[in-house]
Design a protein around this motif. Structure first.
Motif, mmCIF file in Angstrom:
data_model
loop_
_atom_site.group_PDB
_atom_site.id
_atom_site.type_symbol
_atom_site.label_atom_id
_atom_site.label_comp_id
_atom_site.label_asym_id
_atom_site.label_seq_id
_atom_site.Cartn_x
_atom_site.Cartn_y
_atom_site.Cartn_z
ATOM 1 N N VAL A 104 -10.089 27.091 -3.201
ATOM 2 C CA VAL A 104 -11.019 27.753 -1.395
ATOM 3 C C VAL A 104 -10.592 25.331 -1.098
ATOM 4 C CG1 VAL A 104 -12.246 27.867 0.249
ATOM 5 C CG2 VAL A 104 -12.383 29.486 -1.737
ATOM 6 N N TYR A 105 -9.635 25.439 -0.574
ATOM 7 C CA TYR A 105 -9.304 23.443 0.144
ATOM 8 C C TYR A 105 -10.804 23.585 1.337
ATOM 9 C CZ TYR A 105 -5.510 22.788 -2.786
ATOM 10 O OH TYR A 105 -4.961 22.784 -4.190
ATOM 11 N N MET A 106 -11.824 23.346 1.314
ATOM 12 C CA MET A 106 -12.854 23.777 2.336
ATOM 13 C C MET A 106 -12.173 21.575 3.358
ATOM 14 S SD MET A 106 -17.236 24.745 2.552
ATOM 15 C CE MET A 106 -17.418 25.210 3.939
ATOM 16 N N VAL A 107 -12.132 21.883 4.653
ATOM 17 C CA VAL A 107 -12.590 21.158 5.835
ATOM 18 C C VAL A 107 -13.126 20.305 5.209
ATOM 19 C CG1 VAL A 107 -12.196 20.279 7.894
ATOM 20 C CG2 VAL A 107 -10.991 22.490 7.169
ATOM 21 N N LYS A 108 -13.144 18.562 4.452
ATOM 22 C CA LYS A 108 -13.797 18.251 4.733
ATOM 23 C C LYS A 108 -15.371 17.739 5.202
ATOM 24 C CE LYS A 108 -13.450 14.473 1.671
ATOM 25 N NZ LYS A 108 -11.915 12.922 2.095
ATOM 26 N N VAL A 109 -14.649 18.289 6.693
ATOM 27 C CA VAL A 109 -16.280 17.804 7.159
ATOM 28 C C VAL A 109 -17.291 19.124 7.056
ATOM 29 C CG1 VAL A 109 -14.745 18.618 9.274
ATOM 30 C CG2 VAL A 109 -16.942 17.182 10.028
ATOM 31 N N SER A 110 -16.829 19.877 7.042
ATOM 32 C CA SER A 110 -17.308 20.817 7.292
ATOM 33 C C SER A 110 -18.404 21.376 5.684
ATOM 34 C CB SER A 110 -16.517 22.785 7.183
ATOM 35 O OG SER A 110 -15.906 22.459 8.267
ATOM 36 N N TYR A 111 -17.051 20.936 4.585
ATOM 37 C CA TYR A 111 -17.568 20.896 3.291
ATOM 38 C C TYR A 111 -18.920 19.889 3.132
ATOM 39 C CZ TYR A 111 -17.467 20.108 -1.703
ATOM 40 O OH TYR A 111 -17.930 19.614 -2.846
ATOM 41 N N ASN A 112 -19.280 19.466 3.279
ATOM 42 C CA ASN A 112 -19.944 18.375 4.060
ATOM 43 C C ASN A 112 -21.341 18.767 4.909
ATOM 44 O OD1 ASN A 112 -19.345 16.117 1.771
ATOM 45 N ND2 ASN A 112 -18.539 15.063 3.869
ATOM 46 N N GLN A 113 -21.077 19.504 5.934
ATOM 47 C CA GLN A 113 -21.463 19.959 7.172
ATOM 48 C C GLN A 113 -22.466 20.977 6.552
ATOM 49 O OE1 GLN A 113 -19.833 19.756 10.929
ATOM 50 N NE2 GLN A 113 -20.063 17.703 11.079
ATOM 51 N N LYS A 114 -21.906 21.786 6.056
ATOM 52 C CA LYS A 114 -22.194 23.389 5.735
ATOM 53 C C LYS A 114 -22.042 23.466 3.944
ATOM 54 C CE LYS A 114 -21.836 25.406 10.164
ATOM 55 N NZ LYS A 114 -20.835 27.536 10.344
ATOM 56 N N GLU A 138 -13.477 28.017 -7.335
ATOM 57 C CA GLU A 138 -14.001 26.608 -7.370
ATOM 58 C C GLU A 138 -13.957 26.335 -5.816
ATOM 59 O OE1 GLU A 138 -11.259 24.440 -10.753
ATOM 60 O OE2 GLU A 138 -9.944 25.801 -9.488
ATOM 61 N N VAL A 139 -14.787 24.854 -4.566
ATOM 62 C CA VAL A 139 -14.020 24.921 -3.938
ATOM 63 C C VAL A 139 -13.745 23.225 -3.693
ATOM 64 C CG1 VAL A 139 -15.531 24.927 -1.623
ATOM 65 C CG2 VAL A 139 -16.103 26.667 -3.459
ATOM 66 N N PHE A 140 -13.246 22.751 -2.994
ATOM 67 C CA PHE A 140 -12.920 21.101 -2.972
ATOM 68 C C PHE A 140 -13.149 20.707 -1.070
ATOM 69 C CE2 PHE A 140 -10.529 22.960 -7.003
ATOM 70 C CZ PHE A 140 -10.941 22.050 -7.742
ATOM 71 N N ALA A 161 -6.324 21.823 5.238
ATOM 72 C CA ALA A 161 -6.314 22.243 4.234
ATOM 73 C C ALA A 161 -5.035 24.022 3.906
ATOM 74 C CB ALA A 161 -7.962 23.021 4.383
ATOM 75 N N ILE A 162 -4.524 24.262 5.225
ATOM 76 C CA ILE A 162 -3.745 25.013 4.694
ATOM 77 C C ILE A 162 -2.699 24.563 3.912
ATOM 78 C CG2 ILE A 162 -1.589 26.487 6.076
ATOM 79 C CD1 ILE A 162 -3.724 27.308 8.202
ATOM 80 N N SER A 163 -2.338 23.289 4.360
ATOM 81 C CA SER A 163 -0.916 22.567 3.708
ATOM 82 C C SER A 163 -1.565 22.665 2.582
ATOM 83 C CB SER A 163 -0.866 21.048 4.460
ATOM 84 O OG SER A 163 -1.069 21.456 5.543
ATOM 85 N N GLU A 164 -2.386 21.789 1.935
ATOM 86 C CA GLU A 164 -3.251 21.462 0.470
ATOM 87 C C GLU A 164 -3.096 23.089 -0.902
ATOM 88 O OE1 GLU A 164 -4.872 18.756 -1.155
ATOM 89 O OE2 GLU A 164 -6.506 19.160 0.511
#
Lengths: 451, 451
Positions: free
Chosen positions: B156-166, B179-181, B208-211
């Motif tokens: 899972v490519y998780m938008v960095k700002v969400s990764y940190n906030q949630k 695996e979450v990045f 994240a979609i592009s990745e």
């Protein structure tokens, strides 16, 4: 494939709570006051409503559930029972595993089974305000929801360190309209004294209880509410085991063993007591309380009169205790960090009618993750203790080839405990040894009670 | 009092998905490639499995649900439908309100209805790895669970700002083995380019979609998975509306209006399309998509071909769009922050078969809190949009005295969104106006497509 979920209709929600006292070989021992004499009902009426006190002391087998309580129960009860086909397969066990999912309640655990009738009976006697304490927040959430349902103001003293570490449990309580304060506060004598001694006091459950009880005792319009330990709390939880028995009957099965986690004891009592009634009538069923090996009150405590709280403000109760001022290691199952336990559960353990097993922290999370990957549901860290004990038995069955029927009471979901899972995955959890020396010291300070 | 919950047996889980294309007055318009010509199945096979592509383009009314998918569905389906007696009472409305609770799934929302078949069909064609993107985390959680169920690795490519906030949504995905990045990563060209331009790039859903697409396109063993918008995703969600119709039949009722929140559109489609089949057959029923007033693609967008992602990597789809590079204000309903929407939903809206309403942020949380205090369940911020629209109708009924039957699809619970409720209680939420100027600018950059 048979159905995964065994579902009951709302008409099958129990109409009565089951009082195990009626089937105990010996009557329960009474709580004692500071003078060593049984506490009088009059003393308790300052903070509890009459109907709950009657339940606390009743020996009647069946106590009717008021219709307004059953109406609220309908929002989530009957709770589903699941056959854990996927977990059985993952374990390769010939045992059959069932679990009842109390986490489907809006507050996420079994605690609402008692918060709702507690709010109801307080409302019946004209009480419009309740105080309580909460540590991890499961109980605070449940009484907040129940208060909202019956138009009762709820004030929660939440241990400051939890208030700061678990902000989302606090948000949940506020969503249901409760006031939540980080304890110690400057609103009570107990809180002010603690803050005067140390302005950075991080709080403790014992201190939060003192604040909540002090406020309730000092205001005529306000009562106090407790989420475990007491007889009436265990009583209310018996809706779990009663439903489970009906669900087993639907699939023509019956458990050889019942597993539930045990801290204060109400979750275990709720699942196990209705089966104990069958046991009293001659049926074979083993009832296993799963406690943390870091706070093993049943398996390592002494059976003695002790205080319910750290500071010694409450009556003394006969229970398995590690000493009222024993401070358990900071495991990630806040609901199980209690020095003592329900007097009913302890007496039944003392008399050999129930069993107990202590399980270490890392192995409980390992079991929780295995469960989540097989069944989907992410269990609360408390519930992982019951899962661990059950998986261990299922693996024994794999060795022996026994086709036992095993039943887990899944007390709640872990949606507000993911930080604990993070620490497990990061390898940051500790398997605290049983702190024998600390317990030995604490037990020296047990109150003296005439035999 | 009748039952609060309307329950179905597992044998009543739908055996087929309902394909609304069979009942649409006009065939759906195809997605177009960069050359302006319909995208060929061969192009899509690089990242999607054949069976899902067949569903994507099918005009068959009924598509069978494979038995292994139905077996996983049994872990939480059929989902309960509730009669909201307590909410009706709180509103004082003569309207009857029902809601279907998709939040009972292990991942907490309706998204698993499609993640499970997506994992299954990928497994069927020999794919053992899936990539996807996630913003708020509902979709990432759901595909992680589904991957675990079928033995598929999920990245899972998780938008960095969400990764940190949630962080707890991330923990949930890891509990289910994914695996979450934090995106952008240094593992893809798209990510490396973004980081080269700005090492502190906070990420975006488009990136994240592009990745995720880049990785899937570059590896034979890996496919890509999307949680909304596409036809096959809407198709899978129709289990919701099909069950709802059976549940209404059990209580001899039928909705006058169906309310569901609408971002990418799959939740709305799942609830509404099976009722649209009845409408096509002459039945009176209004189907209302509730979208945020800050990102009102249906009510304020233009109906045109546009890209599905911010960067313009995907095929162009005919939909109501605010412009593919329009950046919606940061409301607390991440699932609804999408510039476009499902082509099926948009075409039906364009043809007048469904309705849409845009609701402002603060009013949606107000509705969510009112719902939580009456019904117990704390809804996801996305679901609060449907609740708001329904409560508004119920209050109109109070004025007019109409006894309408109203139906809400409750897409998920809010246990991982309490920070948003905190901001609501703190008065820190903003009612973003419809950003007309920004949309006007974005619409100038719509791709040119021959008529």
């Amino acid at each position: 494939m048979s159905d995964v979920k065994i579902i009951l209709n709302e008409s099958e929600i129990p109409t009565h709570w089951y009082n195990v006292v009626a089937d105990m070989p010996n009557p329960p021992l009474p709580p004692l006051g500071g003078d060593g004499k049984p506490v009088s009902p009059e003393q308790m009426l300052a903070i509890f409503p009459g109907p709950l006190l009657e339940q606390e002391m009743s020996a009647e087998r069946w106590i009717p559930i008021p219709e307004p309580v059953r109406e609220i129960y309908r929002l989530w009860r009957p709770t589903p029972m699941f056959r854990a086909y996927r977990l059985e397969q993952a374990l390769g066990t010939p045992a059959k595993i069932y679990y009842k999912h109390e986490g489907v309640s809006p507050a996420g655990s079994h605690k609402v089974n008692t918060s709702v009738p507690q709010a109801y009976f307080n409302k019946m006697v004209g009480i419009n305000r309740l105080t309580t304490e909460t540590g991890a927040g499961q109980w605070g959430s449940s009484i907040s929801l129940a208060g909202q349902m019956f138009g009762i103001e709820v004030r929660v003293y939440m241990v400051k360190v939890s208030y700061n570490q678990k902000p989302f449990r606090r948000s949940m309580m506020q969503t249901w309209g409760a006031e939540v304060f980080a304890s110690p506060t400057d609103m009570t004598n107990a809180g002010r004294e603690a803050l005067a001694a140390d302005p950075n006091n991080p709080g403790s459950l014992g201190l939060a209880i003192s604040e909540a009880v002090e406020e309730a005792a000092s205001r005529k319009d306000t009562n106090y509410s407790l989420g475990s330990v007491l007889n009436h709390v265990c009583l209310h939880q018996t809706v779990i085991g009663q439903e489970a028995k009906k669900q087993f009957a639907k699939v023509n099965d019956y458990p050889d063993m019942v597993f539930a986690c045990c801290g204060g004891g109400s979750n275990f009592a709720g699942a196990a007591f209705p089966f104990l009634a069958d046991k009293a009538a001659g049926k074979q069923v083993r009832l296993v309380a799963a406690e943390p090996s870091s706070c093993p009150s049943l398996t390592k405590g002494v059976y003695a009169y002790d205080f319910g709280d750290t500071s010694g403000y409450t009556p003394m109760m006969k229970m398995h205790t590690l000493g009222h001022d024993f401070m358990p290691p900071s495991i990630h199952a806040g609901g199980l960090r209690y020095h003592g336990g329900s007097p009913l559960v302890c007496q039944l353990y003392h008399e050999g009618l129930i069993e107990a097993v202590a399980v270490p922290q890392i192995a409980t999370f390992e079991a929780g993750v295995q469960f989540a990957r097989a069944e989907g549901i992410i269990p609360a860290p408390e519930s992982c203790h019951a899962i661990r004990a059950c998986i261990d038995e299922a693996l024994r069955c794999k060795q022996s080839g026994e086709k036992k029927t095993l039943f887990i009471n899944l007390s709640g979901h872990g949606h507000f405990d993911m930080a604990s899972y993070d620490k497990y995955f990061a390898g940051e959890l500790t398997d605290y040894d049983y702190p024998a020396e600390a317990v030995k010291e604490a037990l020296k300070r047990l109150p003296k009670v005439a035999a």
